[in-house]
Structures are given as structure tokens and as C-alpha cells.
Design an enzyme around this catalytic site. Sequence first.
Site, PDB file in Angstrom:
ATOM      1  N   PHE A 140       0.857  -1.185   0.000  1.00 26.23           N
ATOM      2  CA  PHE A 140       0.000   0.000   0.000  1.00 26.23           C
ATOM      3  C   PHE A 140       0.889   1.230   0.000  1.00 26.23           C
ATOM      4  CE2 PHE A 140      -2.427   3.483   1.810  1.00 26.23           C
ATOM      5  CZ  PHE A 140      -3.575   3.422   1.038  1.00 26.23           C
ATOM      6  N   ASP A 225       9.144   2.778   1.768  1.00 35.68           N
ATOM      7  CA  ASP A 225       7.941   3.465   2.234  1.00 35.68           C
ATOM      8  C   ASP A 225       7.791   3.140   3.717  1.00 35.68           C
ATOM      9  OD1 ASP A 225       5.443   4.218   3.012  1.00 35.68           O
ATOM     10  OD2 ASP A 225       4.404   3.425   1.246  1.00 35.68           O
ATOM     11  N   LYS A 254       2.825   9.106   8.803  1.00 36.18           N
ATOM     12  CA  LYS A 254       1.766   8.918   9.807  1.00 36.18           C
ATOM     13  C   LYS A 254       2.097   9.484  11.192  1.00 36.18           C
ATOM     14  CE  LYS A 254      -1.146   5.420   7.832  1.00 36.18           C
ATOM     15  NZ  LYS A 254      -0.728   4.894   6.516  1.00 36.18           N
TER      16      LYS A 254
HETATM   17  C1  PLP Z   1      -1.046   5.087   5.149  1.00 33.40           C
HETATM   18  C2  PLP Z   1       0.011   4.726   4.192  1.00 33.40           C
HETATM   19  C3  PLP Z   1       0.248   5.489   3.042  1.00 33.40           C
HETATM   20  C4  PLP Z   1      -0.636   6.645   2.649  1.00 33.40           C
HETATM   21  O1  PLP Z   1      -0.601   7.672   3.570  1.00 33.40           O
HETATM   22  P1  PLP Z   1      -1.724   8.807   3.555  1.00 33.40           P
HETATM   23  O2  PLP Z   1      -1.265   9.752   4.603  1.00 33.40           O
HETATM   24  O3  PLP Z   1      -3.027   8.148   3.878  1.00 33.40           O
HETATM   25  O4  PLP Z   1      -1.741   9.395   2.201  1.00 33.40           O
HETATM   26  C5  PLP Z   1       1.318   5.150   2.240  1.00 33.40           C
HETATM   27  N1  PLP Z   1       2.108   4.103   2.537  1.00 33.40           N
HETATM   28  C6  PLP Z   1       1.914   3.348   3.628  1.00 33.40           C
HETATM   29  C7  PLP Z   1       2.845   2.209   3.922  1.00 33.40           C
HETATM   30  C8  PLP Z   1       0.850   3.613   4.490  1.00 33.40           C
HETATM   31  O5  PLP Z   1       0.636   2.837   5.554  1.00 33.40           O
END
Ligand code: PLP
Length: 400
Positions: A140, A225, A254
Site C-alpha cells: 500500500f 515506504d 503517519k
Molecule cells: C497510510 C500509508 C500510506 C498513505 O498515507 P496517507 O497519509 O493516507 O496518504 C502510504 N504508505 C503506507 C505504507 C501507508 O501505511
Amino acid sequence: MNPEVTAWIEKADRKLIPAYGRTPVVFTRGQGVWLFDREGRSYLDCLTGLAVVAVGHANPRVAEAARAQMSELVHVSNIFYTEPMVSLAGRLSALSGLDRVFFANCGATVNETAIKLARRYAQKKHGAHRYEVISLLDSFHGRTLATLAATGQPSKQETFEPLPPGFFQVPPADIAALDRALSDRTAAVMIETTQGEGGVIPLPADFLQEVREMCDRRGVLLIIDDVQAGMGRTGHMFSWQGLGFEPDIATVAKALANGLAIGACMAREEVATAFGPGDHGTTFGGGPVPCAAALAVLDEIAERDLLANCRARSRQFAEGLGALDGVMEVRGRGLLLAAVLEGEWAAETTQRALELGLVVNNVRPDAVRFAPPLTITPEETAEAISRFGEALSASIAAES
Ligand SMILES: *Cc1c(COP(=O)(O)O)cnc(C)c1O
């Protein structure tokens, strides 16, 4: 449920664009690991947004830093300098070993930044044909069109086609598949060290190290990421630390400002300087208030030794949850964990847990995610395990 709350929620649902399947709870206040709803009920928050409120709700140091900055300076354009942004860039750089930082507003926008930076670098260095990004299935990376194209979940992608070209996914932890996917068109490989939304799947350290070596051999950038797993969540400040490799580019978001909107894309010098003036930008990125809050988060993590607490509470959760009837295994790293159940009881167990005053999330039909604050105490951890155990046995009893 209280009819007044039901009516309030029905009204809310007529006004909000229905992009979320929301749970009918209205939270009004938070304190440490606790959340309180409109009716004054309390909940142990073992989700913290989704791994966002890492130093606890209404954290006094973060609140005071944001409040003080709010009365000092809230915004100027990124064509000027501000002190909190530059201090935060310095701190993140020192902690990550990556030389430079670009600030945006959330996970998707820093991942978008990482993708654009990787393309810019690869195309400058190797030529215009070098633009592809390879990521993993069940990953994701966000909901913007490019980050969705990188997100290895066909069900989320198919409804928004056509997506930007140049994105491909291979199965996780399959180095041969990655080897076949890489070509002279590949700019970067983009990976989460623990796939959060994919079900809290920790990728093995040896796989990640092999990816690093393969990227080096083929002149491909490695983007980590760390939006969910970063900022201390795994017991290391950044998730790759302790896994024996270094990325070229990494993103966090986050937990960075404990709930204020901010994200950071970090890169090593040679890659970072592929961007020149005018190549990328965002109005709110690196604003003084979220940056001041993020500096306070870093102080909290350091001064309260929250990485050590994260590791200790991780062991406590793993042992406690693992000993419950109906739990097959506990997977994940640090305080990003999933209790894998012996049946597809996650949705029902999550619902029952909520009724018992515990917030968790059914990340898979058979897996419940735990991402409590890094500040959680041994007593609160024991209470969370006990409430979860109660919810799980009730679910199993209802099943049979
Ligand atoms: C939550 C998440 C995103 C997206 O972040 P947003 O702040 O919702 O745009 C991207 N990568 C990972 C691994 C995530 O957990």
C-alpha cells in the site's frame, strides 16, 4: 446504540461523501492511550489512527509546541525559509543517515515525491527510457493516481483505470520474480519492510538485503515506504535500521507529528540533488506548526526512551496475544502487530472489542492489527490483551 447518536450519525452520513465504511462511534476526546466518545465511554486505543498518534493522545509536549508555534508563525510560502522546517530536516537527516529532506502533507504526497525524485534522478543519469517503478503485491503506497498505480492491490486499482503507466508489481519476498521484472527501464524499487495494509506482513531481512544488492548491481534506486512502520513503530527510529541495509530514498508520514498533517521524503545527497528549483512543490509542506509538533515527537521518543518501551511492549503483546485460545500466531515488528486467528473472526472480534472498550482493526478476515501508542504501559498492555481475549472468546463461542 443511543437513538440520539444514531440520528446524529444518519445526518452525518447524508453530508459526507461516502468514501469510507465508518464504524458508528463519535470520538470527542483523547488522553494518552485512551479515547472517549460522545457518550463518555472510554476505549483503550490500540490503533492510534493507523499508527499515527505514537506518543499518545493530547500529548502535552506536542500540544504545547504546536500551540506556541501557532501564536508565533503559521505559514509562509516555501519560497522562504522557516526555522522549524530546517531544524526538523536536520534532525531527520541525522537520525536516518539520509542527507536531505522534502516535506509534503501525508503519506501519499511524500510517496508521490519519492516516485518523481526517482524518475528525475534515473532519467538524468541514464536517459528518458528509465522511469518504471517496481513494487510488491499486497503493498500500500497511497491513493493518488501514481501511488495507487504503485499499490499492489488490483481491487483498489481497477476502479480508477487508466492509471499512470510505468508501474509493475511482483509477489513479495520473491527475489527471482523481482530479478525478472527489473530491466533497463527500471528507475526504482519501492517497498514497505512490513506490509501494513496488506495484513502486517514483515518481509524477511535477507530478502530486503538481497533487494538492496540487486538494486546496486542494476543501478536501480531503492525506496523504502516507512509511512506506517517509521518513527519508532518497529522499535527502531526507521524500520530498515536493524534490518541490515540502507535505502536511497525513504518516506515517513503517519506518526511524524502525532496526528498533524505532514510527511517527509528523505534521500541521499546524489539522488536528492536531482531535483532543482521548480521541479516539485506543495503549499503546506513543511509548515511551521506540524514541524514544531514533529520536533516535539522526536524529543518525546528520545527522552522517554520510547524505542526501548516499544520493544518491551512488543514482546509483551506477542506473548500475551499468542497465548490466547484462537490465536494461531502473532506477526509484525515492534508495535505494528497482527494477531492471526484460527478462523475468519477478525471483523466480529474487532466489533466485540470495540463494545468492550478496545480499538483495534480487522486488517484481514483472519487478522487483527494492533498499533498502540509507543507510550503504552505494561498495565495498559495487559488490559488490552485481556479485553481482546474476552472479545475473541465471545466471537468463537458465537461461531460454534
Ligand atoms: C497510510 C500509508 C500510506 C498513505 O498515507 P496517507 O497519509 O493516507 O496518504 C502510504 N504508505 C503506507 C505504507 C501507508 O501505511
